[in-house]
Write a protein that holds these residues in place. Structure first.
Motif, PDB file in Angstrom:
ATOM      1  N   GLN A  49     -31.839   0.286 -15.540  1.00  0.00           N
ATOM      2  CA  GLN A  49     -30.641   0.369 -14.408  1.00  0.00           C
ATOM      3  C   GLN A  49     -30.680   1.755 -13.661  1.00  0.00           C
ATOM      4  N   ARG A  53     -31.893   2.103  -9.659  1.00  0.00           N
ATOM      5  CA  ARG A  53     -30.883   3.070  -8.699  1.00  0.00           C
ATOM      6  C   ARG A  53     -31.408   4.240  -7.952  1.00  0.00           C
ATOM      7  N   MET A  54     -32.115   4.915  -8.910  1.00  0.00           N
ATOM      8  CA  MET A  54     -32.745   6.150  -8.436  1.00  0.00           C
ATOM      9  C   MET A  54     -33.893   5.950  -7.482  1.00  0.00           C
ATOM     10  N   HIS A  55     -34.391   4.960  -7.835  1.00  0.00           N
ATOM     11  CA  HIS A  55     -35.551   4.490  -6.925  1.00  0.00           C
ATOM     12  C   HIS A  55     -35.307   3.773  -5.654  1.00  0.00           C
ATOM     13  N   ARG A  56     -33.987   3.394  -5.556  1.00  0.00           N
ATOM     14  CA  ARG A  56     -33.200   2.412  -4.457  1.00  0.00           C
ATOM     15  C   ARG A  56     -34.210   1.249  -4.513  1.00  0.00           C
ATOM     16  N   ALA A  57     -34.664   0.575  -5.748  1.00  0.00           N
ATOM     17  CA  ALA A  57     -35.559  -0.543  -5.729  1.00  0.00           C
ATOM     18  C   ALA A  57     -34.991  -1.682  -5.318  1.00  0.00           C
ATOM     19  N   LYS A  58     -35.562  -2.563  -4.447  1.00  0.00           N
ATOM     20  CA  LYS A  58     -34.999  -3.728  -3.936  1.00  0.00           C
ATOM     21  C   LYS A  58     -35.959  -5.061  -4.360  1.00  0.00           C
ATOM     22  N   LEU A  78     -29.230  -3.809  -9.092  1.00  0.00           N
ATOM     23  CA  LEU A  78     -30.051  -4.311  -7.777  1.00  0.00           C
ATOM     24  C   LEU A  78     -28.970  -4.136  -6.561  1.00  0.00           C
ATOM     25  N   PRO A  79     -29.290  -3.898  -5.480  1.00  0.00           N
ATOM     26  CA  PRO A  79     -28.346  -3.904  -4.196  1.00  0.00           C
ATOM     27  C   PRO A  79     -28.219  -5.503  -4.058  1.00  0.00           C
ATOM     28  N   GLY A  82     -31.368  -7.181  -3.132  1.00  0.00           N
ATOM     29  CA  GLY A  82     -32.454  -7.021  -4.015  1.00  0.00           C
ATOM     30  C   GLY A  82     -32.963  -8.230  -4.887  1.00  0.00           C
ATOM     31  N   ASP A 129     -41.496  -2.879  -4.778  1.00  0.00           N
ATOM     32  CA  ASP A 129     -41.411  -1.327  -4.745  1.00  0.00           C
ATOM     33  C   ASP A 129     -41.372  -0.818  -6.109  1.00  0.00           C
TER      34      ASP A 129
END
Ligand code: DHB
Ligand code: MG
Length: 213
Positions: A49, A53-58, A78-79, A82, A129
């Protein structure tokens, strides 16, 4: 996890930082009843998790769904826009995962693709990503090839079990040369071609970035 022993230190981390939702506990218990306690630990779930968040993975690809345990940890980070696509070869496991995912608030964020990931990944369309590899160990070199081709520069690769059950740094176990050679090859390729490290978790968790050059 394979080694199921949870020591006082793990428990301390788990209690403070990696509390499961009721559903996650239920999935872990269901897997245990089926002798399938080979999912990530709650601490590793929390780490995944944080990496998301750190990678702003989508756009995440997971290889090896099992019961959906790690996919659900990941999906919770996930956003709104995402998504995680998770590949599972076993139809029983895919069905079990779909059931668990349907019982969660993240059904719209997770797609379970049933079939052999070596073939199915090649049909996968769209951006990626972050890739999380946690499937059959002989397949890791091929999964790495796919990830390297599909991740952008700076893309994140995570892989479980890169200690290969504490064998990768010593001799190949009897009758397991194929798996051992595959993991040796995977780790060496990651060292050479990515910016990488193995976190010394119980199983070895590789974290790697595709270079930006
Ligand atoms: C096994 C597979 C895993 O991915 C894991 O984390 C632990 C054990 C296994 O196949 O035994
Ligand atoms: Mg694993």
């Amino acid at each position: 996890m394979r080694n199921q022993k949870v020591n006082t230190r793990d428990n301390y981390i788990r209690t403070l930082y990696a509390a499961e939702t009721e559903l996650l506990t239920q999935i872990r218990n269901t897997l245990a009843e089926q002798n399938l306690s080979i999912h990530v630990s709650p601490e590793e779930g929390k780490l995944l998790q944080l990496l998301v968040r750190m990678h702003r993975a989508k756009h995440i690809v997971e290889i090896g769904t099992l019961g959906g345990y790690s996919a659900l940890w990941i999906a919770a980070a996930l956003p709104a826009d995402g998504h995680i696509t998770t590949f599972e070869k076993s139809s029983e496991r895919a069905e079990m995962a779909r059931k668990h995912i349907a019982a969660s608030p993240y059904a719209k964020k997770i797609t379970v693709v049933e079939g052999d990931a070596h073939a199915m990944l090649r049909e996968h369309k769209g951006k990626v990503d972050m890739v999380f590899i946690d499937a059959e160990k002989t397949g890791y070199p091929d999964y790495l090839e796919w990830a390297e081709q599909h991740l952008p520069a700076g893309g994140l690769l995570v892989a479980d079990n890169t200690f290969l059950f504490d064998t990768v740094f010593s001799e190949a176990p009897e009758g397991e040369a194929k798996m051992w050679n595959a993991m040796r090859q995977f780790n060496a390729a990651l060292a050479e071609r990515f910016e990488a490290i193995i976190l010394p978790t119980a199983e070895g968790l590789s974290i790697a970035l595709k270079p930006t050059k």
